[in-house]
Design an enzyme around this catalytic site. Structure first.
Site, PDB file in Angstrom:
ATOM      1  N   ASP A  15     -11.508  11.486  -6.698  1.00 36.96           N
ATOM      2  CA  ASP A  15     -10.573  10.392  -6.511  1.00 36.96           C
ATOM      3  C   ASP A  15     -10.220   9.914  -7.929  1.00 36.96           C
ATOM      4  O   ASP A  15     -10.955  10.205  -8.876  1.00 36.96           O
ATOM      5  CB  ASP A  15     -11.254   9.278  -5.702  1.00 36.96           C
ATOM      6  CG  ASP A  15     -10.413   8.035  -5.612  1.00 36.96           C
ATOM      7  OD1 ASP A  15      -9.220   8.155  -5.283  1.00 36.96           O
ATOM      8  OD2 ASP A  15     -10.947   6.944  -5.879  1.00 36.96           O
ATOM      9  N   ASP A  17      -8.397   6.422  -9.031  1.00 36.49           N
ATOM     10  CA  ASP A  17      -8.595   4.996  -9.317  1.00 36.49           C
ATOM     11  C   ASP A  17     -10.024   4.593  -8.977  1.00 36.49           C
ATOM     12  O   ASP A  17     -10.461   4.728  -7.838  1.00 36.49           O
ATOM     13  CB  ASP A  17      -7.620   4.148  -8.478  1.00 36.49           C
ATOM     14  CG  ASP A  17      -6.172   4.342  -8.891  1.00 36.49           C
ATOM     15  OD1 ASP A  17      -5.867   4.155 -10.076  1.00 36.49           O
ATOM     16  OD2 ASP A  17      -5.346   4.692  -8.020  1.00 36.49           O
ATOM     17  N   ASN A 122       1.143   7.397  -8.593  1.00 33.42           N
ATOM     18  CA  ASN A 122       1.151   7.487 -10.058  1.00 33.42           C
ATOM     19  C   ASN A 122       0.086   8.428 -10.596  1.00 33.42           C
ATOM     20  O   ASN A 122      -0.210   8.413 -11.786  1.00 33.42           O
ATOM     21  CB  ASN A 122       0.932   6.086 -10.648  1.00 33.42           C
ATOM     22  CG  ASN A 122       2.088   5.152 -10.338  1.00 33.42           C
ATOM     23  OD1 ASN A 122       3.222   5.421 -10.737  1.00 33.42           O
ATOM     24  ND2 ASN A 122       1.830   4.076  -9.607  1.00 33.42           N
TER      25      ASN A 122
HETATM   26  C1  BG6 Z   1      -5.436   4.094  -4.802  1.00 29.15           C
HETATM   27  C2  BG6 Z   1      -6.008   2.762  -5.233  1.00 29.15           C
HETATM   28  O1  BG6 Z   1      -6.023   5.126  -5.525  1.00 29.15           O
HETATM   29  O2  BG6 Z   1      -4.018   4.132  -5.029  1.00 29.15           O
HETATM   30  C3  BG6 Z   1      -5.288   1.647  -4.516  1.00 29.15           C
HETATM   31  O3  BG6 Z   1      -7.374   2.723  -4.926  1.00 29.15           O
HETATM   32  C4  BG6 Z   1      -3.779   1.758  -4.781  1.00 29.15           C
HETATM   33  O4  BG6 Z   1      -5.772   0.409  -4.989  1.00 29.15           O
HETATM   34  C5  BG6 Z   1      -3.291   3.128  -4.322  1.00 29.15           C
HETATM   35  O5  BG6 Z   1      -3.070   0.753  -4.051  1.00 29.15           O
HETATM   36  C6  BG6 Z   1      -1.800   3.338  -4.525  1.00 29.15           C
HETATM   37  O6  BG6 Z   1      -1.502   3.422  -5.885  1.00 29.15           O
HETATM   38  P1  BG6 Z   1      -0.035   3.470  -6.460  1.00 29.15           P
HETATM   39  O7  BG6 Z   1      -0.222   3.872  -7.894  1.00 29.15           O
HETATM   40  O8  BG6 Z   1       0.736   4.504  -5.678  1.00 29.15           O
HETATM   41  O9  BG6 Z   1       0.547   2.107  -6.295  1.00 29.15           O
HETATM   42 MG    MG Z   2     -10.527   4.983  -5.741  1.00 29.43          MG
END
Ligand code: BG6
Ligand code: MG
Length: 236
Positions: A15, A17, A122
């Site tokens: 994973d 984040d 992202n």
């Molecule tokens: C996950 C995070 O990996 O990605 C979440 O744990 C986050 O907190 C989600 O909302 C979506 O991320 P992004 O970059 O598409 O806004």
């Molecule tokens: Mg995570």
């Protein structure tokens, strides 16, 4: 029935984040900014429950049944992402979480393919900013698959991209929905963080500081005769 832990590991799926980098605070601050602007109550505790959820699932979890149109919700998501980009544009390799800078080359040197399976749109941008995008054989996100975490789809997709069967994959996760997803995919799971959130994982550690691939391989390739509380059995 074959014990999953007797199957040799042939790949590692991360994973992003909260595992490769600590963007949790960035997500928190950008959601807080948006919800403050919209006078919608939100706090850090609520943010913890959003770990692993997609941006849309996170928004829906917070706004509940408030009647916003789809166009308004899309505007919220875009605004939140715009704020988030203000943070990630500044990121570099110093934002890697402890242990990652050693662990990735070690796994690569052992010859195992690695993938990222993230709920973040992202994911490629962040991995590039961190200087680790080239370490991975595949980068998958939940927008590539029908169902986001806690469904197993993104992990199964990542495993397919690197050509390794789920039973031979080890997943590193920090989110409750991600732990559920990886378990549903039939993979071995290391939960990182507090047991209240990642306690369902096969093994739980607070973080990866000082953790080596040898420790992980020994722990996850040993048939399970002990409980899942294995902090000491990976050498810490
Ligand atoms: C996950 C995070 O990996 O990605 C979440 O744990 C986050 O907190 C989600 O909302 C979506 O991320 P992004 O970059 O598409 O806004
Ligand atoms: Mg995570």
């Amino acid at each position: 029935m074959t014990d999953l832990f007797s199957v040799p590991l042939r790949a590692v799926i991360f994973d992003m984040d909260g595992v490769l980098t600590d963007t949790i605070d960035y997500h928190y601050r950008t959601w807080q900014r948006l919800f403050d602007e919209e006078n919608i109550p939100f706090n850090r505790e609520q943010n913890e429950a959003l770990r692993g959820l997609s941006r849309l699932d996170s928004l829906n979890a917070v706004i509940g049944d408030r009647p916003f149109s789809d166009a308004k919700k899309q505007e919220f998501l875009d605004r939140k992402n715009q704020y988030f980009h203000e943070f990630i544009e500044q990121m570099d390799e110093t934002a890697l979480l402890p242990g990652i800078a050693h662990l990735l080359p070690e796994i690569k040197a052992a010859g195992l393919p690695m993938a990222v399976a993230s709920a973040s749109q992202n994911v490629t941008k962040v991995c590039t900013q961190l200087g680790i995008a080239d370490m991975f054989d595949a980068i998958a996100n939940v927008y590539d698959v029908p169902n986001s975490k806690p469904a197993p789809d993104v992990f199964l997709h990542a495993a397919q991209l690197i050509g390794v069967e789920p039973q031979a994959c080890l997943v590193l996760e920090d989110g409750g929905s991600g732990i559920a997803a990886a378990l549903a995919a039939g993979m071995r799971v290391l939960g990182l963080g507090s047991p209240e959130i990642v306690g369902a994982a096969h093994v739980v550690l607070p973080d990866l500081a000082g953790v080596t691939w040898t420790m992980l391989r020994d722990r996850f390739e040993t048939p399970r005769t002990m409980t899942s509380s294995a902090v000491s059995s990976v050498g810490r």
